[in-house]
Enzyme design. Structure first.
Site, PDB file in Angstrom:
ATOM      1  N   SER A 138       0.796  -1.238   0.000  1.00 13.88           N
ATOM      2  CA  SER A 138       0.000   0.000   0.000  1.00 13.88           C
ATOM      3  C   SER A 138       0.820   1.275   0.000  1.00 13.88           C
ATOM      4  O   SER A 138       0.245   2.376  -0.049  1.00 13.88           O
ATOM      5  CB  SER A 138      -0.950   0.013   1.203  1.00 13.88           C
ATOM      6  OG  SER A 138      -2.016  -0.887   0.991  1.00 13.88           O
ATOM      7  N   LYS A 141      -0.019   3.829  -2.601  1.00  8.20           N
ATOM      8  CA  LYS A 141      -1.038   4.878  -2.487  1.00  8.20           C
ATOM      9  C   LYS A 141      -0.444   6.276  -2.363  1.00  8.20           C
ATOM     10  O   LYS A 141      -1.167   7.270  -2.536  1.00  8.20           O
ATOM     11  CB  LYS A 141      -1.958   4.558  -1.308  1.00  8.20           C
ATOM     12  CG  LYS A 141      -2.834   3.338  -1.591  1.00  8.20           C
ATOM     13  CD  LYS A 141      -3.476   2.776  -0.347  1.00  8.20           C
ATOM     14  CE  LYS A 141      -4.245   1.490  -0.710  1.00  8.20           C
ATOM     15  NZ  LYS A 141      -4.550   0.666   0.459  1.00  8.20           N
ATOM     16  N   SER A 195      -6.089   3.187   4.671  1.00  4.11           N
ATOM     17  CA  SER A 195      -5.493   2.366   3.609  1.00  4.11           C
ATOM     18  C   SER A 195      -6.563   1.616   2.827  1.00  4.11           C
ATOM     19  O   SER A 195      -6.418   0.434   2.498  1.00  4.11           O
ATOM     20  CB  SER A 195      -4.465   1.378   4.178  1.00  4.11           C
ATOM     21  OG  SER A 195      -3.577   0.952   3.181  1.00  4.11           O
ATOM     22  N   LYS A 311       3.053   6.360   5.326  1.00  2.62           N
ATOM     23  CA  LYS A 311       2.147   5.364   4.770  1.00  2.62           C
ATOM     24  C   LYS A 311       2.676   3.970   5.077  1.00  2.62           C
ATOM     25  O   LYS A 311       3.874   3.706   4.968  1.00  2.62           O
ATOM     26  CB  LYS A 311       2.013   5.541   3.240  1.00  2.62           C
ATOM     27  CG  LYS A 311       0.968   4.625   2.627  1.00  2.62           C
ATOM     28  CD  LYS A 311      -0.436   5.039   3.050  1.00  2.62           C
ATOM     29  CE  LYS A 311      -1.479   3.973   2.724  1.00  2.62           C
ATOM     30  NZ  LYS A 311      -1.453   2.832   3.686  1.00  2.62           N
TER      31      LYS A 311
END
Length: 360
Positions: A138, A141, A195, A311
């Site tokens: 992720s 992202k 997320s 993140k």
């Protein structure tokens, strides 16, 4: 014979004496005029000579700069830039660079790749396999958010479509459903904080008309910022053999995204409260919680280091991944990235040890 005519102004002088006096006065005035003329001539000559000395002697030693000042220029600059085959030369200026592992002996980490970058000092403080291509989970992202901030209108009202179901069952979601009505900004917060893979799919379709078109835009933007060892196949980071990036490219993505104030706000949030509506008009109120253990008090940063945001990412193929934006006690910014650590339980102690190098 003396003159006594007071009106003549001769005051008792004879005409001969008065004539001599007038002659002497005229001679004196002529002499003064000559002196003044000589002084003027000398001044003009001195000025001309001074200009000639400046123009032909002093100014002739000046050299015109034929190129714009570049601090990395080896002759005119204050330093040099190391070029590697992993970064485009045009992006090297004002960025942290490295041509291999750096300072690896200072940190015992089991993570496959890791890097620590000093943004103000433009230095790479730590580098372990930062140019090796890996699955980012992720962390992807970050690029999805960057493209959204660049091309999207955050005030857009978005009605959720069936595309949100086109993800792996059991993957992280914001729990939005077909027919829900949100703003693009709300979707962006949900994607980055919770997320949400469902939010990332909806964002992609809304901005580009299709997920595939959005992913193509992600790859174009990655190339544009110099992330030349990156290729995306989706906007969320779920496993695909052709979906990969590197620690260094993640640094480039995060550094570019940090130029947006809203991005800095999003990644700094420990949670986000959202209100939106269903297609039937009923309302939904939800609080999306951060997946960052530093924000949930499950991990503690080194003394003197402040976690400003970041993140997370985890898949079986990618392992545990984490990209952070942090500051030291003086407010100087850093980016730290770890890819493919063992688990969520092991990545945070390793990240804390990596961040401790800031104060070393």
């Amino acid at each position: 014979m003396r003159c006594t005519d007071n009106n003549s102004g001769r005051y008792g002088y004879t005409e001969r004496e008065w004539a001599r006096i007038q002659a002497r006065e005229k001679a004196e005035q002529k002499k003064q005029r000559k002196l003044i003329a000589a002084a003027v001539i000398l001044f003009v000559v001195a000025a001309v000579m001074t200009f000639a000395v400046y123009y032909y002697v002093i100014r002739s030693r000046d050299y015109d700069l034929t190129q714009i000042y570049n601090k990395s220029d080896p002759v005119l600059g204050v330093g040099t830039t190391v070029n590697t085959g992993n970064t485009a030369p045009s992006f090297a200026e004002d960025l942290c660079v490295a041509d291999g592992d750096i300072n690896v002996q200072s940190l015992a980490t089991d993570a496959y790749s890791a890097g620590l970058f000093d943004l103000n000092g433009e230095r790479t403080l730590y580098a372990k396999d930062i140019f090796t291509k890996r699955s980012p989970a992720s962390i992807t992202k970050i690029m999805t958010a960057l493209v959204t901030l660049k091309y999207g209108n955050l005030e857009d009202i978005v009605t959720v479509t069936p595309i949100v179901r086109d993800i792996e069952v059991g993957s992280s979601v914001c729990d939005i459903h077909e027919g829900d009505i949100l703003t693009l900004e709300q979707l962006l917060y949900g994607m980055m904080i919770a997320s949400g893979n469902d939010a990332s799919m909806m964002i992609a379709e809304h901005i580009s008309g299709s997920v595939d078109a959005f992913v193509e835009l992600m790859n174009q933007e990655a190339q544009a910022i110099g992330a030349t060892n990156t290729h995306f196949t989706n906007p969320h980071g779920l496993t695909d053999p052709d979906h990969y990036t590197t620690v260094y490219d993640i640094y480039l993505m995060l550094d570019a995204a940090l130029e947006y104030d809203l991005f800095q706000d999003i990644i700094s949030r420990h949670n986000y409260y959202a209100e939106y509506s269903r297609t039937d008009g009923s309302s939904v109120a939800v609080t999306w919680e951060s997946t960052n253990h530093y924000f949930t008090n499950q991990a503690e940063a080194p003394e003197g280091v402040v976690i400003s945001g970041g993140k997370t990412g985890t898949t079986e193929d990618a392992g545990a991944c984490l990209a952070l934006y942090v500051k030291d006690m003086y407010g100087n910014p850093y980016i730290s990235v770890i890819l493919h650590a063992g688990t969520k339980d092991t990545i945070y102690p390793e990240m804390t040890e990596l961040l401790s190098l800031i104060n070393a």
